[in-house]
Motif scaffolding. Structure first.
Motif, PDB file in Angstrom:
ATOM      1  N   PRO A  36       0.814  -1.226   0.000  1.00 30.16           N
ATOM      2  CA  PRO A  36       0.000   0.000   0.000  1.00 30.16           C
ATOM      3  C   PRO A  36       0.844   1.271   0.000  1.00 30.16           C
ATOM      4  O   PRO A  36       0.400   2.315  -0.467  1.00 30.16           O
ATOM      5  CB  PRO A  36      -0.825  -0.127   1.290  1.00 30.16           C
ATOM      6  N   ASP A  37       2.069   1.178   0.513  1.00 27.70           N
ATOM      7  CA  ASP A  37       2.977   2.326   0.496  1.00 27.70           C
ATOM      8  C   ASP A  37       3.996   2.191  -0.637  1.00 27.70           C
ATOM      9  O   ASP A  37       5.178   2.490  -0.482  1.00 27.70           O
ATOM     10  CB  ASP A  37       3.681   2.481   1.841  1.00 27.70           C
ATOM     11  N   TYR A  38       3.515   1.746  -1.792  1.00 26.48           N
ATOM     12  CA  TYR A  38       4.365   1.521  -2.953  1.00 26.48           C
ATOM     13  C   TYR A  38       5.224   2.740  -3.275  1.00 26.48           C
ATOM     14  O   TYR A  38       6.415   2.629  -3.527  1.00 26.48           O
ATOM     15  CB  TYR A  38       3.513   1.148  -4.167  1.00 26.48           C
ATOM     16  N   ASP A  39       4.616   3.930  -3.264  1.00 26.54           N
ATOM     17  CA  ASP A  39       5.341   5.151  -3.637  1.00 26.54           C
ATOM     18  C   ASP A  39       6.561   5.364  -2.757  1.00 26.54           C
ATOM     19  O   ASP A  39       7.658   5.651  -3.250  1.00 26.54           O
ATOM     20  CB  ASP A  39       4.425   6.369  -3.549  1.00 26.54           C
ATOM     21  N   ALA A  40       6.389   5.230  -1.459  1.00 25.50           N
ATOM     22  CA  ALA A  40       7.490   5.452  -0.527  1.00 25.50           C
ATOM     23  C   ALA A  40       8.577   4.389  -0.697  1.00 25.50           C
ATOM     24  O   ALA A  40       9.775   4.694  -0.635  1.00 25.50           O
ATOM     25  CB  ALA A  40       6.972   5.446   0.908  1.00 25.50           C
ATOM     26  N   ARG A  41       8.166   3.155  -0.920  1.00 26.62           N
ATOM     27  CA  ARG A  41       9.137   2.079  -1.078  1.00 26.62           C
ATOM     28  C   ARG A  41       9.912   2.222  -2.389  1.00 26.62           C
ATOM     29  O   ARG A  41      11.121   1.968  -2.438  1.00 26.62           O
ATOM     30  CB  ARG A  41       8.434   0.717  -1.030  1.00 26.62           C
ATOM     31  N   LEU A  42       9.208   2.621  -3.448  1.00 24.92           N
ATOM     32  CA  LEU A  42       9.886   2.849  -4.721  1.00 24.92           C
ATOM     33  C   LEU A  42      10.912   3.969  -4.583  1.00 24.92           C
ATOM     34  O   LEU A  42      12.029   3.866  -5.094  1.00 24.92           O
ATOM     35  CB  LEU A  42       8.862   3.206  -5.802  1.00 24.92           C
ATOM     36  N   GLN A  43      10.536   5.030  -3.909  1.00 27.29           N
ATOM     37  CA  GLN A  43      11.442   6.147  -3.680  1.00 27.29           C
ATOM     38  C   GLN A  43      12.702   5.669  -2.965  1.00 27.29           C
ATOM     39  O   GLN A  43      13.831   5.992  -3.372  1.00 27.29           O
ATOM     40  CB  GLN A  43      10.748   7.217  -2.827  1.00 27.29           C
ATOM     41  N   GLN A  44      12.529   4.888  -1.930  1.00 24.88           N
ATOM     42  CA  GLN A  44      13.671   4.418  -1.163  1.00 24.88           C
ATOM     43  C   GLN A  44      14.549   3.490  -1.995  1.00 24.88           C
ATOM     44  O   GLN A  44      15.789   3.556  -1.932  1.00 24.88           O
ATOM     45  CB  GLN A  44      13.199   3.696   0.094  1.00 24.88           C
ATOM     46  N   LEU A  45      13.929   2.636  -2.802  1.00 25.82           N
ATOM     47  CA  LEU A  45      14.674   1.693  -3.618  1.00 25.82           C
ATOM     48  C   LEU A  45      15.536   2.414  -4.655  1.00 25.82           C
ATOM     49  O   LEU A  45      16.732   2.133  -4.787  1.00 25.82           O
ATOM     50  CB  LEU A  45      13.705   0.736  -4.311  1.00 25.82           C
ATOM     51  N   ILE A  46      14.942   3.358  -5.372  1.00 22.16           N
ATOM     52  CA  ILE A  46      15.694   4.055  -6.413  1.00 22.16           C
ATOM     53  C   ILE A  46      16.735   4.994  -5.811  1.00 22.16           C
ATOM     54  O   ILE A  46      17.842   5.136  -6.343  1.00 22.16           O
ATOM     55  CB  ILE A  46      14.733   4.795  -7.366  1.00 22.16           C
ATOM     56  N   GLU A  47      16.418   5.614  -4.701  1.00 22.24           N
ATOM     57  CA  GLU A  47      17.414   6.438  -4.006  1.00 22.24           C
ATOM     58  C   GLU A  47      18.641   5.586  -3.674  1.00 22.24           C
ATOM     59  O   GLU A  47      19.790   6.042  -3.824  1.00 22.24           O
ATOM     60  CB  GLU A  47      16.820   7.019  -2.721  1.00 22.24           C
ATOM     61  N   PHE A  48      18.398   4.371  -3.230  1.00 15.85           N
ATOM     62  CA  PHE A  48      19.514   3.483  -2.907  1.00 15.85           C
ATOM     63  C   PHE A  48      20.312   3.121  -4.153  1.00 15.85           C
ATOM     64  O   PHE A  48      21.549   3.165  -4.144  1.00 15.85           O
ATOM     65  CB  PHE A  48      19.007   2.214  -2.225  1.00 15.85           C
ATOM     66  N   PHE A  49      19.619   2.760  -5.233  1.00 16.52           N
ATOM     67  CA  PHE A  49      20.310   2.393  -6.466  1.00 16.52           C
ATOM     68  C   PHE A  49      21.239   3.512  -6.930  1.00 16.52           C
ATOM     69  O   PHE A  49      22.390   3.275  -7.292  1.00 16.52           O
ATOM     70  CB  PHE A  49      19.302   2.093  -7.575  1.00 16.52           C
ATOM     71  N   VAL A  50      20.718   4.732  -6.944  1.00 22.75           N
ATOM     72  CA  VAL A  50      21.508   5.866  -7.427  1.00 22.75           C
ATOM     73  C   VAL A  50      22.669   6.153  -6.478  1.00 22.75           C
ATOM     74  O   VAL A  50      23.816   6.350  -6.908  1.00 22.75           O
ATOM     75  CB  VAL A  50      20.625   7.115  -7.609  1.00 22.75           C
ATOM     76  N   PHE A  51      22.396   6.195  -5.181  1.00 19.91           N
ATOM     77  CA  PHE A  51      23.438   6.484  -4.203  1.00 19.91           C
ATOM     78  C   PHE A  51      24.549   5.447  -4.272  1.00 19.91           C
ATOM     79  O   PHE A  51      25.741   5.781  -4.229  1.00 19.91           O
ATOM     80  CB  PHE A  51      22.848   6.520  -2.799  1.00 19.91           C
ATOM     81  N   ARG A  52      24.186   4.180  -4.389  1.00 17.39           N
ATOM     82  CA  ARG A  52      25.194   3.117  -4.463  1.00 17.39           C
ATOM     83  C   ARG A  52      26.119   3.330  -5.656  1.00 17.39           C
ATOM     84  O   ARG A  52      27.349   3.259  -5.535  1.00 17.39           O
ATOM     85  CB  ARG A  52      24.525   1.748  -4.572  1.00 17.39           C
TER      86      ARG A  52
END
Length: 206
Positions: A36-52
């Motif tokens: 249900p919190d897809y938006d927040a989880r997607l944000q966190q996932l992509i933020e991690f990908f880019v930061f890494r």
């Protein structure tokens, strides 16, 4: 509008573009799931990908219009370094937040794409995307042109690799000189393709 290098400190801006661009992308929907919190989880996932990638030495490019990014690309170089401890700590935080099932799905996807690995030193286009409101404006081509030139101008790079999960993207990348080097089913409903564009083709694109 022009494509410009984006300094690492602006990785949040790049991530914001990619969150919008990849909102309904098959891999993101698969990994994050129907939470249900897809938006927040997607944000966190992509933020991690880019930061890494940034912490491992990747290059960031963006289509800039008056300081606003309309498109972005994350390009790993042949000199990518090992992820520092802060990235590993952030990964643990990510998976503890979005769940072990998401991590297992991500690992399943990674295993499916592993055979696409190119042995020779090269650039890898980790992510490329354009804000949905600006699709059809030719911005992806501008980004791809810069990616190609970056690889061709680097004596250590034998080309550019990437993966995609949409057949229409395969056709698009083939138009720009990429060739399919692998294809796999992640699940019955999710396919992935690995592609590579040799630097020997030169910097010109069709």
């Amino acid at each position: 509008m022009k494509v410009v290098p984006i300094p690492p400190r602006r990785h949040h801006d790049v991530a914001a573009v990619l969150v919008d661009a990849f909102y309904d992308y098959p891999v993101m929907r698969y990994v994050v799931g129907d939470a249900p919190d897809y938006d927040a989880r997607l944000q966190q996932l992509i933020e991690f990908f880019v930061f890494r990638r940034v912490r491992q030495g990747a290059l960031l490019f963006g289509v800039d219009r008056g300081g606003e990014l309309l498109g972005a690309a994350v390009l790993a170089t042949p000199r990518e370094t090992t992820a520092p401890s802060e990235v590993k700590d952030l990964a643990l935080q990510l998976w503890s937040t979005i769940g072990d099932e998401a991590r297992q799905r991500f690992d399943t996807y990674g295993a499916a794409t592993q055979p696409f690995t190119v042995a020779s030193p090269h650039h890898h286009l980790s992510m490329i995307g354009v804000r949905r409101a600006h699709h059809g404006e030719g911005l992806a081509r501008r980004l791809l042109d810069v990616v190609t030139r970056t690889s061709v101008d680097d004596a250590e790079s034998h080309g550019v690799s990437l993966t995609t999960e949409l057949l229409k993207n395969v056709r698009l990348y083939e138009h720009f000189g990429y060739r399919v080097i692998g294809h796999a089913h992640v699940t019955a409903d999710l396919e992935t393709w690995g592609l590579f564009r040799p630097a020997s083709l030169g910097r010109e694109t069709p």
